[in-house]
Design a protein around this motif. Structure first.
Motif, PDB file in Angstrom:
ATOM      1  N   VAL A  46     -10.087 -55.706 -15.899  1.00 35.03           N
ATOM      2  CA  VAL A  46     -10.842 -56.591 -16.786  1.00 35.03           C
ATOM      3  C   VAL A  46     -10.136 -56.670 -18.134  1.00 35.03           C
ATOM      4  O   VAL A  46      -9.936 -57.746 -18.685  1.00 35.03           O
ATOM      5  CB  VAL A  46     -12.294 -56.086 -16.942  1.00 35.03           C
ATOM      6  CG1 VAL A  46     -13.070 -56.966 -17.902  1.00 35.03           C
ATOM      7  CG2 VAL A  46     -12.988 -56.041 -15.588  1.00 35.03           C
ATOM      8  N   ILE A  47      -9.765 -55.528 -18.675  1.00 34.09           N
ATOM      9  CA  ILE A  47      -8.991 -55.471 -19.912  1.00 34.09           C
ATOM     10  C   ILE A  47      -7.617 -54.948 -19.521  1.00 34.09           C
ATOM     11  O   ILE A  47      -7.439 -53.752 -19.288  1.00 34.09           O
ATOM     12  CB  ILE A  47      -9.676 -54.583 -20.962  1.00 34.09           C
ATOM     13  CG1 ILE A  47     -11.045 -55.181 -21.292  1.00 34.09           C
ATOM     14  CG2 ILE A  47      -8.814 -54.461 -22.203  1.00 34.09           C
ATOM     15  CD1 ILE A  47     -11.876 -54.362 -22.226  1.00 34.09           C
ATOM     16  N   ALA A  48      -6.660 -55.855 -19.434  1.00 33.91           N
ATOM     17  CA  ALA A  48      -5.360 -55.527 -18.859  1.00 33.91           C
ATOM     18  C   ALA A  48      -4.363 -54.965 -19.860  1.00 33.91           C
ATOM     19  O   ALA A  48      -3.267 -54.603 -19.479  1.00 33.91           O
ATOM     20  CB  ALA A  48      -4.768 -56.770 -18.200  1.00 33.91           C
ATOM     21  N   SER A  49      -4.705 -54.887 -21.134  1.00 32.18           N
ATOM     22  CA  SER A  49      -3.773 -54.355 -22.130  1.00 32.18           C
ATOM     23  C   SER A  49      -3.678 -52.843 -21.999  1.00 32.18           C
ATOM     24  O   SER A  49      -4.700 -52.146 -22.006  1.00 32.18           O
ATOM     25  CB  SER A  49      -4.235 -54.714 -23.541  1.00 32.18           C
ATOM     26  OG  SER A  49      -4.201 -56.096 -23.716  1.00 32.18           O
ATOM     27  N   PRO A  50      -2.465 -52.306 -21.901  1.00 34.41           N
ATOM     28  CA  PRO A  50      -2.324 -50.857 -21.752  1.00 34.41           C
ATOM     29  C   PRO A  50      -2.665 -50.123 -23.049  1.00 34.41           C
ATOM     30  O   PRO A  50      -2.457 -50.629 -24.141  1.00 34.41           O
ATOM     31  CB  PRO A  50      -0.844 -50.683 -21.393  1.00 34.41           C
ATOM     32  CG  PRO A  50      -0.164 -51.902 -21.896  1.00 34.41           C
ATOM     33  CD  PRO A  50      -1.186 -53.002 -21.860  1.00 34.41           C
ATOM     34  N   GLN A  54     -11.206 -47.249 -22.016  1.00 36.77           N
ATOM     35  CA  GLN A  54     -12.461 -47.843 -21.574  1.00 36.77           C
ATOM     36  C   GLN A  54     -13.401 -48.218 -22.717  1.00 36.77           C
ATOM     37  O   GLN A  54     -14.406 -48.887 -22.505  1.00 36.77           O
ATOM     38  CB  GLN A  54     -13.178 -46.881 -20.636  1.00 36.77           C
ATOM     39  CG  GLN A  54     -12.440 -46.641 -19.356  1.00 36.77           C
ATOM     40  CD  GLN A  54     -13.167 -45.665 -18.452  1.00 36.77           C
ATOM     41  OE1 GLN A  54     -14.147 -45.041 -18.833  1.00 36.77           O
ATOM     42  NE2 GLN A  54     -12.681 -45.536 -17.233  1.00 36.77           N
ATOM     43  N   ALA A  55     -13.102 -47.783 -23.929  1.00 35.04           N
ATOM     44  CA  ALA A  55     -13.999 -48.011 -25.066  1.00 35.04           C
ATOM     45  C   ALA A  55     -14.288 -49.489 -25.335  1.00 35.04           C
ATOM     46  O   ALA A  55     -15.450 -49.847 -25.576  1.00 35.04           O
ATOM     47  CB  ALA A  55     -13.450 -47.334 -26.309  1.00 35.04           C
ATOM     48  N   PRO A  56     -13.297 -50.394 -25.302  1.00 32.74           N
ATOM     49  CA  PRO A  56     -13.628 -51.803 -25.547  1.00 32.74           C
ATOM     50  C   PRO A  56     -14.574 -52.387 -24.492  1.00 32.74           C
ATOM     51  O   PRO A  56     -15.489 -53.153 -24.825  1.00 32.74           O
ATOM     52  CB  PRO A  56     -12.277 -52.516 -25.509  1.00 32.74           C
ATOM     53  CG  PRO A  56     -11.282 -51.472 -25.820  1.00 32.74           C
ATOM     54  CD  PRO A  56     -11.838 -50.206 -25.244  1.00 32.74           C
ATOM     55  N   GLY A  57     -14.375 -52.020 -23.244  1.00 34.08           N
ATOM     56  CA  GLY A  57     -15.266 -52.513 -22.193  1.00 34.08           C
ATOM     57  C   GLY A  57     -16.675 -51.984 -22.357  1.00 34.08           C
ATOM     58  O   GLY A  57     -17.656 -52.720 -22.185  1.00 34.08           O
ATOM     59  N   GLY A 133     -14.421 -53.006 -30.228  1.00 31.66           N
ATOM     60  CA  GLY A 133     -14.024 -51.807 -29.496  1.00 31.66           C
ATOM     61  C   GLY A 133     -12.523 -51.640 -29.450  1.00 31.66           C
ATOM     62  O   GLY A 133     -12.005 -50.521 -29.580  1.00 31.66           O
ATOM     63  N   ALA A 134     -11.811 -52.749 -29.272  1.00 28.55           N
ATOM     64  CA  ALA A 134     -10.344 -52.680 -29.248  1.00 28.55           C
ATOM     65  C   ALA A 134      -9.797 -52.329 -30.624  1.00 28.55           C
ATOM     66  O   ALA A 134      -8.863 -51.524 -30.744  1.00 28.55           O
ATOM     67  CB  ALA A 134      -9.763 -54.012 -28.767  1.00 28.55           C
ATOM     68  N   VAL A 135     -10.372 -52.905 -31.668  1.00 33.57           N
ATOM     69  CA  VAL A 135      -9.908 -52.610 -33.024  1.00 33.57           C
ATOM     70  C   VAL A 135     -10.172 -51.147 -33.372  1.00 33.57           C
ATOM     71  O   VAL A 135      -9.329 -50.466 -33.954  1.00 33.57           O
ATOM     72  CB  VAL A 135     -10.569 -53.565 -34.047  1.00 33.57           C
ATOM     73  CG1 VAL A 135     -10.334 -53.093 -35.475  1.00 33.57           C
ATOM     74  CG2 VAL A 135     -10.034 -54.978 -33.870  1.00 33.57           C
ATOM     75  N   VAL A 143      -3.566 -57.943 -30.807  1.00 35.08           N
ATOM     76  CA  VAL A 143      -3.825 -57.469 -29.439  1.00 35.08           C
ATOM     77  C   VAL A 143      -5.305 -57.621 -29.104  1.00 35.08           C
ATOM     78  O   VAL A 143      -5.671 -58.089 -28.013  1.00 35.08           O
ATOM     79  CB  VAL A 143      -3.368 -56.003 -29.280  1.00 35.08           C
ATOM     80  CG1 VAL A 143      -3.815 -55.438 -27.943  1.00 35.08           C
ATOM     81  CG2 VAL A 143      -1.865 -55.901 -29.424  1.00 35.08           C
ATOM     82  N   ALA A 144      -6.188 -57.236 -30.033  1.00 40.36           N
ATOM     83  CA  ALA A 144      -7.631 -57.361 -29.794  1.00 40.36           C
ATOM     84  C   ALA A 144      -8.024 -58.813 -29.586  1.00 40.36           C
ATOM     85  O   ALA A 144      -8.823 -59.136 -28.693  1.00 40.36           O
ATOM     86  CB  ALA A 144      -8.408 -56.763 -30.963  1.00 40.36           C
ATOM     87  N   THR A 145      -7.445 -59.701 -30.379  1.00 35.06           N
ATOM     88  CA  THR A 145      -7.746 -61.125 -30.240  1.00 35.06           C
ATOM     89  C   THR A 145      -7.204 -61.679 -28.929  1.00 35.06           C
ATOM     90  O   THR A 145      -7.851 -62.503 -28.278  1.00 35.06           O
ATOM     91  CB  THR A 145      -7.182 -61.898 -31.439  1.00 35.06           C
ATOM     92  OG1 THR A 145      -7.703 -61.322 -32.643  1.00 35.06           O
ATOM     93  CG2 THR A 145      -7.571 -63.359 -31.388  1.00 35.06           C
ATOM     94  N   ALA A 146      -6.040 -61.228 -28.515  1.00 29.57           N
ATOM     95  CA  ALA A 146      -5.470 -61.674 -27.238  1.00 29.57           C
ATOM     96  C   ALA A 146      -6.323 -61.206 -26.060  1.00 29.57           C
ATOM     97  O   ALA A 146      -6.529 -61.955 -25.096  1.00 29.57           O
ATOM     98  CB  ALA A 146      -4.042 -61.159 -27.094  1.00 29.57           C
TER      99      ALA A 146
END
Length: 192
Positions: A46-50, A54-57, A133-135, A143-146
């Protein structure tokens, strides 16, 4: 009389807090199932950025759930409170017609348009939760915006919106419906 199991008049709609609880549990189940099956079918995370973990999800699902519950409550809460408050006014002035009677009828049955607004709020809250979560996990703003842009424009975003729409529609339908509990044929006392 209907509460003791007799075949009395309809017990009325499901109370808004109960409908909210059922719809929210259904939303969480549909969201997790839908995201998992979409990930399996697409062969992608779902979130493919390495490195994000799991925090952003988790943040996205928590924010989406809170927005879903708030949006649905805004759509159905008036059904229970205004029905009781409108009853004395209706008895006191039975000959009145016009905008007041339309407002009372609308207060009794929440509009299905609430499902649309709940879906929009849930979708935006999911994207915002994933972004924050990504930030907070240390990702750059780009990256978070992408990640959020990818979620919003792929099947994952469709799954979030569809789960919110189906669950909020069901929650509103629970409050609007005047159904009785199901009965087995042998429960009818007139067969004897």
């Amino acid at each position: 009389m209907a509460a003791d199991g007799s075949d009395g008049p309809s017990q009325g709609p499901v109370r808004p807090p109960v409908a909210l609880a059922f719809a929210t549990m259904g939303f969480i189940a549909l969201l997790i199932f839908g995201l998992g099956m979409t990930s399996l079918a697409m062969g992608e995370d779902v979130i493919a950025s390495p490195g994000l973990g799991q925090a952003p999800g988790i943040a996205g699902v928590v924010c989406a759930t809170l927005a879903f519950a708030g949006g649905l409550w805004a759509a159905i809460a008036r059904a229970g409170s205004r029905t009781d408050a409108a009853a004395p006014a209706r008895d006191a002035a039975p000959a009145s017609a016009g905008a007041g009677s339309i407002a009372r009828a609308g207060a009794r049955h929440p509009s299905y348009w609430g499902a649309l607004w709940t879906t929009a709020a849930t979708f935006l809250a999911y994207l915002g939760g994933v972004w924050f979560g990504a930030v907070f996990t240390g990702a750059d703003l780009g990256v978070a915006t992408a990640v959020v842009g990818r979620l919003a424009t792929t099947w994952f975003g469709v799954v979030v919106a569809a789960a919110a729409f189906v669950s909020s529609w069901a929650g509103i339908a629970l409050v609007r419906t005047r159904a009785r509990r199901p009965r087995w044929p042998w429960e009818d006392e007139f067969d004897e």
